[in-house]
Design an enzyme around this catalytic site. Structure first.
Site, PDB file in Angstrom:
ATOM      1  CG  ASP A 176      -4.231   3.238   6.277  1.00 18.95           C
ATOM      2  OD1 ASP A 176      -3.368   3.026   7.151  1.00 18.95           O
ATOM      3  OD2 ASP A 176      -3.962   3.608   5.129  1.00 18.95           O
ATOM      4  CD  GLU A 233      -1.476   2.378   1.997  1.00 25.26           C
ATOM      5  OE1 GLU A 233      -2.259   3.351   2.055  1.00 25.26           O
ATOM      6  OE2 GLU A 233      -0.336   2.399   2.503  1.00 25.26           O
TER       7      GLU A 233
END
Length: 313
Positions: free
Chosen positions: A196, A167
């Site tokens: 996140d 990511e």
């Protein structure tokens, strides 16, 4: 004969009404209201953080794409899920000449044509262990998945959990996964939830606002806990939900802030420190186990569980 006919009709009507009442009662007995989500143990979530930190320290100090600490992180999470009864698979991809990995975990049951998916990126930057970013989201999601197994949840929708690789290099893992699905499989995903950074040390309580229905599940829960929220506008395109949103999937999620500065107004409602970053160790070597606010980690982990239970029933 007319009188008998009227009596018979009235009797038949009463009998039909009684049968409908009984059938309705039986239906209610067969379809009880969904059980509330369990309280997620923040101590268990913190133990996962300690384990992921130990993985980083044993592998050069990080859990970045292409480094041994990332594959060891995948192995740790996969081992917990396999033991709990999930059907797991590891998807490989290439980025920068190094092999990356996505971990996908399927909870057996539920409609294969109606999938609720939840994910978090498991990789760190190369400068540190990445405990808030994003062992926090990964650990919270893992503990919720384990609670699904422990409670033998039987949702009407199919539950799919994911831990994404690379990511930090541009949503590489989640983009790879989404692009691997054909239109039919992609169309079965009714919603994707992303987590996140859910334990920032100077936390804000931000809820993704890309989809009103998914947003409301979280904002209503926080309101019941008397925690004010704000739309997570600063996450636009910055995390793995963007891979799904760009493909037409409804998205939602939670975030407690990164390197941006907390305002006076935000500090007032969240009992935080104005003028300081939500996470002063964002993308830094100091993002270790001390870089976590346990209250934020606890609240967000419970909110994840609530959303999974609520949306999958």
């Amino acid at each position: 004969m007319k009188r008998r006919t009227v009596i018979a009709a009235a009797t038949g009507t009463a009998l039909a009404a009684t049968l409908l009442t009984v059938a309705g009662a039986q239906a209610n007995e067969q379809a009880p209201a969904p059980a509330a989500a369990p309280d997620i143990s923040v101590e268990n979530v913190q133990q996962h953080l300690k384990e992921l930190d130990a993985v980083a320290q044993a592998n050069g100090g990080n859990r970045a794409h292409g480094e041994p600490g990332y594959k060891a992180s995948i192995d740790y999470v996969k081992g917990k899920l396999d033991e709990a009864g999930f059907e797991t698979s590891v998807q490989e991809f290439d980025k920068g000449g190094a092999t990356g990995y996505n971990l996908i975990a399927e909870w057996p049951g539920g409609s294969a044509d109606d999938v609720l998916m939840a994910g978090a990126h498991l990789d760190s930057v190369s400068d540190g262990a990445g405990i808030n970013d994003n062992a926090s989201g990964s650990a919270g999601l893992l503990e919720v998945a384990l609670a699904v197994a422990a409670g033998d949840l039987q949702p009407s929708k199919h539950l799919r959990f994911a831990w994404w690789g690379a990511e930090e290099l541009g949503l590489v893992g989640s983009n790879h996964y989404v692009s691997s699905l054909d239109d039919a499989e992609l169309g079965k995903i009714g919603g994707y939830l992303n987590f996140d950074m859910i334990g920032s040390p100077n936390p804000g309580y931000f809820v993704y606002n890309e989809d009103p229905e998914l947003e409301k599940v979280f904002t209503d829960w926080f309101a019941q806990k008397q925690i004010e929220t704000e739309p997570a506008t600063e996450t636009d395109g910055r995390s793995d939900h963007a891979s799904f949103q760009d493909a037409g999937v409804k998205v939602g999620g939670l975030f407690t802030g990164a390197g941006e500065t907390m305002t006076e107004e935000q500090a007032g409602k969240w009992n935080g420190t104005a003028g300081e970053a939500f996470d002063k160790c964002y993308h830094s070597a100091c993002d270790g186990t001390d870089n976590i606010n346990a209250d934020a980690l606890d609240a967000n982990s419970d909110a994840i569980a609530h959303a999974i239970w609520e949306l999958s029933s």
